[in-house]
Design a protein around this motif. Structure first.
Motif, PDB file in Angstrom:
ATOM      1  N   VAL A  41      44.618  -7.225   5.740  1.00 20.77           N
ATOM      2  CA  VAL A  41      44.162  -6.301   4.685  1.00 20.77           C
ATOM      3  C   VAL A  41      45.105  -5.104   4.557  1.00 20.77           C
ATOM      4  CG1 VAL A  41      42.385  -4.554   4.214  1.00 20.77           C
ATOM      5  CG2 VAL A  41      41.710  -6.908   4.676  1.00 20.77           C
ATOM      6  N   HIS A  42      45.641  -4.928   3.362  1.00 24.22           N
ATOM      7  CA  HIS A  42      46.422  -3.725   3.091  1.00 24.22           C
ATOM      8  C   HIS A  42      46.466  -3.454   1.593  1.00 24.22           C
ATOM      9  CE1 HIS A  42      49.505  -6.875   2.593  1.00 24.22           C
ATOM     10  NE2 HIS A  42      50.040  -6.059   1.731  1.00 24.22           N
ATOM     11  N   ALA A  99      39.162   3.012  -0.707  1.00 21.92           N
ATOM     12  CA  ALA A  99      40.448   3.657  -0.405  1.00 21.92           C
ATOM     13  C   ALA A  99      41.574   3.123  -1.291  1.00 21.92           C
ATOM     14  CB  ALA A  99      40.808   3.439   1.067  1.00 21.92           C
ATOM     15  N   ALA A 146      37.984   0.857   9.652  1.00 25.19           N
ATOM     16  CA  ALA A 146      38.043   0.914   8.184  1.00 25.19           C
ATOM     17  C   ALA A 146      37.961   2.364   7.692  1.00 25.19           C
ATOM     18  CB  ALA A 146      36.916   0.080   7.582  1.00 25.19           C
ATOM     19  N   VAL A 206      45.717   5.534   4.334  1.00 31.93           N
ATOM     20  CA  VAL A 206      46.052   4.144   3.989  1.00 31.93           C
ATOM     21  C   VAL A 206      47.551   3.882   4.154  1.00 31.93           C
ATOM     22  CG1 VAL A 206      46.010   2.410   2.148  1.00 31.93           C
ATOM     23  CG2 VAL A 206      44.089   3.979   2.415  1.00 31.93           C
ATOM     24  N   GLY A 234      48.592  -6.867  -1.929  1.00 33.33           N
ATOM     25  CA  GLY A 234      47.505  -6.005  -1.469  1.00 33.33           C
ATOM     26  C   GLY A 234      46.602  -5.647  -2.629  1.00 33.33           C
ATOM     27  N   ILE A 273      41.716  -7.648  -0.778  1.00 30.89           N
ATOM     28  CA  ILE A 273      40.765  -7.200   0.254  1.00 30.89           C
ATOM     29  C   ILE A 273      39.466  -7.987   0.131  1.00 30.89           C
ATOM     30  CG2 ILE A 273      39.319  -5.257   1.021  1.00 30.89           C
ATOM     31  CD1 ILE A 273      41.684  -3.407   0.178  1.00 30.89           C
ATOM     32  N   ARG A 331      41.200   4.094   8.461  1.00 28.52           N
ATOM     33  CA  ARG A 331      42.209   3.581   7.528  1.00 28.52           C
ATOM     34  C   ARG A 331      42.081   4.250   6.169  1.00 28.52           C
ATOM     35  NH1 ARG A 331      42.520  -0.004   3.466  1.00 28.52           N
ATOM     36  NH2 ARG A 331      44.489  -1.128   3.198  1.00 28.52           N
ATOM     37  N   SER A 332      40.845   4.451   5.720  1.00 31.51           N
ATOM     38  CA  SER A 332      40.623   5.038   4.388  1.00 31.51           C
ATOM     39  C   SER A 332      41.140   6.482   4.318  1.00 31.51           C
ATOM     40  CB  SER A 332      39.139   4.981   4.023  1.00 31.51           C
ATOM     41  OG  SER A 332      38.413   5.900   4.805  1.00 31.51           O
ATOM     42  N   VAL A 360      34.360   0.125   2.404  1.00 30.39           N
ATOM     43  CA  VAL A 360      35.175   1.290   2.805  1.00 30.39           C
ATOM     44  C   VAL A 360      36.631   1.063   2.415  1.00 30.39           C
ATOM     45  CG1 VAL A 360      36.040   2.619   4.781  1.00 30.39           C
ATOM     46  CG2 VAL A 360      33.625   1.978   4.687  1.00 30.39           C
ATOM     47  N   CYS A 361      37.134  -0.160   2.660  1.00 29.00           N
ATOM     48  CA  CYS A 361      38.539  -0.461   2.308  1.00 29.00           C
ATOM     49  C   CYS A 361      38.738  -0.396   0.789  1.00 29.00           C
ATOM     50  CB  CYS A 361      38.945  -1.855   2.822  1.00 29.00           C
ATOM     51  SG  CYS A 361      39.152  -1.916   4.620  1.00 29.00           S
ATOM     52  N   PHE A 390      34.940  -1.997  14.149  1.00 37.07           N
ATOM     53  CA  PHE A 390      35.525  -2.443  12.867  1.00 37.07           C
ATOM     54  C   PHE A 390      35.291  -1.405  11.765  1.00 37.07           C
ATOM     55  CE2 PHE A 390      34.859  -7.164  14.199  1.00 37.07           C
ATOM     56  CZ  PHE A 390      36.023  -7.110  14.963  1.00 37.07           C
ATOM     57  N   ILE A 391      34.057  -0.886  11.742  1.00 37.18           N
ATOM     58  CA  ILE A 391      33.732   0.111  10.704  1.00 37.18           C
ATOM     59  C   ILE A 391      34.541   1.396  10.948  1.00 37.18           C
ATOM     60  CG2 ILE A 391      31.875   1.581   9.777  1.00 37.18           C
ATOM     61  CD1 ILE A 391      29.986  -0.875  10.351  1.00 37.18           C
ATOM     62  N   VAL A 449      32.785  -2.732   5.950  1.00 39.45           N
ATOM     63  CA  VAL A 449      34.246  -2.638   6.111  1.00 39.45           C
ATOM     64  C   VAL A 449      34.938  -2.864   4.763  1.00 39.45           C
ATOM     65  CG1 VAL A 449      36.144  -4.024   7.018  1.00 39.45           C
ATOM     66  CG2 VAL A 449      34.388  -3.202   8.565  1.00 39.45           C
TER      67      VAL A 449
END
Lengths: 196, 94
Positions: free
Chosen positions: A195-196, B92, A41, A48, B37, B42, A44-45, B88-89, A37-38, B85
């Motif tokens: 999540v987005h 970003a 993430a 994005v 979003g 998040i 993704r960062s 980190v999200c 999961f990490i 998580v």
């Protein structure tokens, strides 16, 4: 009052339900999924826009339906444990079969999702998002299948009278594993599908 | 007798937890359907996931009645993974 205090302390100081060995396995599995999961993430960062665009191609309805299915199957497993605690092996087996049936629904929905992706030409090498999506969900999918095998073995043993109100560690062991499978999906679904 | 009463109590609370989990899942799906979003989405979605994880581990897995070590291990996993998580999200988000 002092007695109440002692009773309360001893009630709190329990080991987790089921065989202790399964809990080492459960935490090892949770650790692996946690790292996954990490890693998702972090990847993704770094991109994005790619992740958000690719996520639009996922079937969120199927993912949401599978969440409801797994949560409900977990509840059925709770009912199975409650039944065997009362010494009702037949009902325990029935609830477990219900949970297995819902597990099968999860499998069918997930296979349909995989089929749709492959039919659209999406593979592990399409991009980083789909590499994570396919490997994470397939890894979890294999745990669902494994959980169904465990629950089936437990259900048949219960039906044959292999568990009683005094001896039901096996039922709790299988139940704990199944709840872990549910717990992982509960984090996976919002992270990958929402999540987005 | 005590065991039966305990089991009946557990069943009642488990049914409530199941319904709560379904309601929280409904919230997550609804948020997803809006297509919104950003940072607060998040935070909200992952916060709901952490709460659901706590409910499953505490009530369905029955860890809330176990030794502190087991509860800390599970809470550590939940907070560590969901917290990392989410952080980190969030970093970003532009």
């Amino acid at each position: 009052m002092a007695q109440l205090g002692v009773a309360s302390v001893s009630f709190k100081a329990e080991n987790p339900p089921g065989d202790l060995a399964i809990w080492f396995f459960i935490f090892a599995e949770l650790l692996v999924f946690g790292v996954f999961f990490i890693a998702y993430a972090v990847a993704r960062s770094h991109d994005v826009a790619l992740f958000d665009q690719s996520q639009l191609l996922l079937n969120r309805t199927a993912g949401g339906a599978n969440t409801v299915v797994l949560i409900t199957s977990s509840y059925f497993v709770v009912r199975a444990v409650a039944a065997i605690r009362r010494g009702d092996a037949q009902r325990c087996s029935g609830w477990l079969l219900g949970a297995i049936g819902l597990g099968a629904v999860f499998v069918v929905i997930k296979l349909a999702e995989f089929h749709a992706k492959f039919a659209a030409g999406i593979t592990l090498s399409t991009n980083t998002f789909f590499m994570f999506y396919l490997s994470l969900t397939f890894f979890h999918f294999m745990h669902v299948v494994m959980g169904m095998v465990i629950l089936t073995a437990v259900a048949f043993k219960a039906r044959r009278g292999g568990y009683s109100a005094e001896d039901y560690t096996g039922v709790e062991t299988g139940a704990s594993y199944w709840h872990m499978v549910d717990l992982v999906w509960i984090i996976l679904f919002p992270l990958v599908y929402v999540v987005h | 007798m005590r065991k039966n009463a305990q089991t009946a109590h557990r069943l009642r609370s488990s049914a409530g937890i199941w319904l709560l989990l379904l309601a929280l899942t409904g919230m997550t799906i609804s948020i997803g359907e809006t297509g919104l979003g950003g940072a607060w989405v998040i935070g909200l979605v992952m916060g709901i996931a952490a709460l659901k994880g706590y409910l499953v581990s505490g009530f369905f897995m029955r860890l809330r009645r176990t030794r502190l070590l087991w509860r800390l291990l599970m809470l550590g996993w939940l907070i560590g993974v969901v917290g990392t998580v989410t952080t980190v999200c969030l970093t970003a988000v532009k």
